[in-house]
Every structure is written in C-alpha cells, then in structure tokens.
Scaffold this motif. Structure first.
Motif, PDB file in Angstrom:
ATOM      1  N   LEU A  71      -0.839  -4.838 -13.500  1.00  0.00           N
ATOM      2  CA  LEU A  71      -1.724  -3.719 -13.828  1.00  0.00           C
ATOM      3  C   LEU A  71      -1.798  -2.739 -12.663  1.00  0.00           C
ATOM      4  O   LEU A  71      -1.658  -1.528 -12.852  1.00  0.00           O
ATOM      5  CB  LEU A  71      -3.124  -4.226 -14.181  1.00  0.00           C
ATOM      6  CG  LEU A  71      -4.197  -3.148 -14.286  1.00  0.00           C
ATOM      7  CD1 LEU A  71      -3.970  -2.298 -15.529  1.00  0.00           C
ATOM      8  CD2 LEU A  71      -5.577  -3.749 -14.272  1.00  0.00           C
ATOM      9  N   TRP A  72      -1.994  -3.260 -11.442  1.00  0.00           N
ATOM     10  CA  TRP A  72      -2.138  -2.373 -10.288  1.00  0.00           C
ATOM     11  C   TRP A  72      -0.809  -1.730  -9.897  1.00  0.00           C
ATOM     12  O   TRP A  72      -0.791  -0.632  -9.332  1.00  0.00           O
ATOM     13  CB  TRP A  72      -2.769  -3.111  -9.111  1.00  0.00           C
ATOM     14  CG  TRP A  72      -4.195  -3.372  -9.387  1.00  0.00           C
ATOM     15  CD1 TRP A  72      -4.779  -4.582  -9.639  1.00  0.00           C
ATOM     16  CD2 TRP A  72      -5.231  -2.402  -9.521  1.00  0.00           C
ATOM     17  NE1 TRP A  72      -6.113  -4.404  -9.911  1.00  0.00           N
ATOM     18  CE2 TRP A  72      -6.414  -3.073  -9.838  1.00  0.00           C
ATOM     19  CE3 TRP A  72      -5.278  -1.019  -9.408  1.00  0.00           C
ATOM     20  CZ2 TRP A  72      -7.620  -2.422 -10.031  1.00  0.00           C
ATOM     21  CZ3 TRP A  72      -6.475  -0.358  -9.594  1.00  0.00           C
ATOM     22  CH2 TRP A  72      -7.632  -1.062  -9.901  1.00  0.00           C
ATOM     23  N   LEU A  73       0.280  -2.372 -10.222  1.00  0.00           N
ATOM     24  CA  LEU A  73       1.584  -1.751 -10.013  1.00  0.00           C
ATOM     25  C   LEU A  73       1.720  -0.515 -10.896  1.00  0.00           C
ATOM     26  O   LEU A  73       2.108   0.558 -10.434  1.00  0.00           O
ATOM     27  CB  LEU A  73       2.708  -2.742 -10.312  1.00  0.00           C
ATOM     28  CG  LEU A  73       4.128  -2.198 -10.218  1.00  0.00           C
ATOM     29  CD1 LEU A  73       4.485  -1.902  -8.772  1.00  0.00           C
ATOM     30  CD2 LEU A  73       5.102  -3.169 -10.829  1.00  0.00           C
ATOM     31  N   TRP A  74       1.352  -0.650 -12.169  1.00  0.00           N
ATOM     32  CA  TRP A  74       1.453   0.476 -13.107  1.00  0.00           C
ATOM     33  C   TRP A  74       0.429   1.559 -12.806  1.00  0.00           C
ATOM     34  O   TRP A  74       0.710   2.747 -12.963  1.00  0.00           O
ATOM     35  CB  TRP A  74       1.340  -0.018 -14.550  1.00  0.00           C
ATOM     36  CG  TRP A  74       2.544  -0.817 -14.925  1.00  0.00           C
ATOM     37  CD1 TRP A  74       2.596  -2.162 -15.151  1.00  0.00           C
ATOM     38  CD2 TRP A  74       3.880  -0.344 -15.063  1.00  0.00           C
ATOM     39  NE1 TRP A  74       3.881  -2.554 -15.427  1.00  0.00           N
ATOM     40  CE2 TRP A  74       4.693  -1.454 -15.390  1.00  0.00           C
ATOM     41  CE3 TRP A  74       4.479   0.896 -14.941  1.00  0.00           C
ATOM     42  CZ2 TRP A  74       6.063  -1.336 -15.586  1.00  0.00           C
ATOM     43  CZ3 TRP A  74       5.850   1.016 -15.141  1.00  0.00           C
ATOM     44  CH2 TRP A  74       6.611  -0.092 -15.455  1.00  0.00           C
ATOM     45  N   VAL A  75      -0.756   1.168 -12.357  1.00  0.00           N
ATOM     46  CA  VAL A  75      -1.759   2.171 -11.957  1.00  0.00           C
ATOM     47  C   VAL A  75      -1.238   2.974 -10.767  1.00  0.00           C
ATOM     48  O   VAL A  75      -1.339   4.206 -10.737  1.00  0.00           O
ATOM     49  CB  VAL A  75      -3.112   1.498 -11.619  1.00  0.00           C
ATOM     50  CG1 VAL A  75      -4.059   2.463 -10.926  1.00  0.00           C
ATOM     51  CG2 VAL A  75      -3.755   0.942 -12.875  1.00  0.00           C
ATOM     52  N   GLY A  76      -0.648   2.296  -9.799  1.00  0.00           N
ATOM     53  CA  GLY A  76      -0.090   2.978  -8.631  1.00  0.00           C
ATOM     54  C   GLY A  76       1.040   3.922  -8.993  1.00  0.00           C
ATOM     55  O   GLY A  76       1.106   5.047  -8.494  1.00  0.00           O
ATOM     56  N   LEU A  77       1.934   3.473  -9.869  1.00  0.00           N
ATOM     57  CA  LEU A  77       3.041   4.339 -10.284  1.00  0.00           C
ATOM     58  C   LEU A  77       2.548   5.539 -11.083  1.00  0.00           C
ATOM     59  O   LEU A  77       3.082   6.643 -10.950  1.00  0.00           O
ATOM     60  CB  LEU A  77       4.063   3.533 -11.085  1.00  0.00           C
ATOM     61  CG  LEU A  77       4.861   2.512 -10.275  1.00  0.00           C
ATOM     62  CD1 LEU A  77       5.757   1.682 -11.186  1.00  0.00           C
ATOM     63  CD2 LEU A  77       5.672   3.184  -9.188  1.00  0.00           C
ATOM     64  N   THR A  78       1.521   5.333 -11.897  1.00  0.00           N
ATOM     65  CA  THR A  78       0.932   6.453 -12.641  1.00  0.00           C
ATOM     66  C   THR A  78       0.303   7.461 -11.678  1.00  0.00           C
ATOM     67  O   THR A  78       0.481   8.676 -11.832  1.00  0.00           O
ATOM     68  CB  THR A  78      -0.120   5.944 -13.640  1.00  0.00           C
ATOM     69  OG1 THR A  78       0.504   5.018 -14.530  1.00  0.00           O
ATOM     70  CG2 THR A  78      -0.741   7.079 -14.422  1.00  0.00           C
ATOM     71  N   CYS A  79      -0.421   6.951 -10.684  1.00  0.00           N
ATOM     72  CA  CYS A  79      -1.010   7.851  -9.682  1.00  0.00           C
ATOM     73  C   CYS A  79       0.076   8.582  -8.901  1.00  0.00           C
ATOM     74  O   CYS A  79      -0.083   9.753  -8.566  1.00  0.00           O
ATOM     75  CB  CYS A  79      -1.914   7.064  -8.735  1.00  0.00           C
ATOM     76  SG  CYS A  79      -3.456   6.532  -9.486  1.00  0.00           S
ATOM     77  N   GLN A  80       1.189   7.908  -8.636  1.00  0.00           N
ATOM     78  CA  GLN A  80       2.309   8.555  -7.943  1.00  0.00           C
ATOM     79  C   GLN A  80       2.839   9.725  -8.773  1.00  0.00           C
ATOM     80  O   GLN A  80       3.103  10.797  -8.245  1.00  0.00           O
ATOM     81  CB  GLN A  80       3.420   7.543  -7.718  1.00  0.00           C
ATOM     82  CG  GLN A  80       4.699   8.142  -7.195  1.00  0.00           C
ATOM     83  CD  GLN A  80       4.964   7.772  -5.784  1.00  0.00           C
ATOM     84  OE1 GLN A  80       4.609   6.693  -5.358  1.00  0.00           O
ATOM     85  NE2 GLN A  80       5.595   8.646  -5.046  1.00  0.00           N
TER      86      GLN A  80
END
Length: 133
Positions: free
Chosen positions: A70-79
């Motif tokens: 989940l936090w991997l995808w949140v980080g990539l979305t924020c990127q």
C-alpha cells in the motif's frame, strides 16, 4: 505485506530509483524551484533512506525485507503528482505563455511525497534469514 526480498537487493533498487527520480524530475521540469526542492528536501530523504538500508544490510547481512505494498503505491502516486505539479519552463515550446502551475501546489505534493517516503521506511520489516534444518 510483500514477499521477502534481500535487503541488499532492495537497497540497490532504491538507489537506482532515487537516481532515476532525480534525473527524470530535473529533465521534465528543468526549473530552479524544482532543483532547489530536490537538492534541499528530497535528496536528503533519499540519502537517509539509502543509509538506513545500508546499515540494516550490514547488521543483517542475510536478512530479508518486507514492505507494505500500500505504501509503495501511495509513494509512487505521490511521485506522479510531484511530476504533474512541478513548475515548468515553457521557453521554446510556447514562448510568452505561462505554463508554470502554482508553486504552493508543488510544495504541498512534495510534502506529501516526503511523508509517504518516511512512512514507507517506517513500515519496513526485517526478518532474519531462514536457516535450513
């Protein structure tokens, strides 16, 4: 949680991600505010994260790492949001046109991106190497 991955492999991939992210952001935006934000805010967080992974790899040389997807995808979305909100220079493409989005929006998404990186690193779990027996 993700499947396990070697800490050394994860550190290598994160280092490549940090370098690629820095290059892509500066190529796409190519403005002073973006360069300042990356040199002063994002690169130190990348550096601390990479140092953390290196120290963990030294302490647990055969350890395995798990992360929350989940936090991997949140980080990539924020990127991606940082890329979209980056101030851009339109010189040469639309001369005279102002295509610089509000810098306040850029600051907000950079802040969210930094928070997502920190939360991602906080949620990393290191498991000792499994012994065969």
């Amino acid at each position: 949680m993700s499947s396990t991955i070697s800490i050394k492999t994860f550190a290598l991939w994160f280092g490549l991600y940090a370098i690629g992210s820095f290059i892509i952001h500066n190529l796409l935006a190519f403005t002073i505010p973006v360069a300042i934000a990356f040199f002063m805010l994002v690169l130190p967080v990348y550096g601390v994260g990479l140092l953390y992974l290196i120290f963990r790899a030294i302490k647990h040389p055969h350890g395995q790492l798990r992360y929350r997807e989940l936090w991997l995808w949140v980080g990539l979305t924020c990127q991606c949001l940082v890329l979209l909100a980056s101030p851009r220079n339109c010189y040469g493409f639309k001369q005279g046109a102002d295509c610089t989005p509000p810098v306040a929006g850029f600051a907000v998404v950079v802040g969210l991106y930094l928070i997502s990186l920190v939360v991602f690193f906080i949620n990393l779990r290191i498991e000792p190497a499994k012994t065969q027996g």
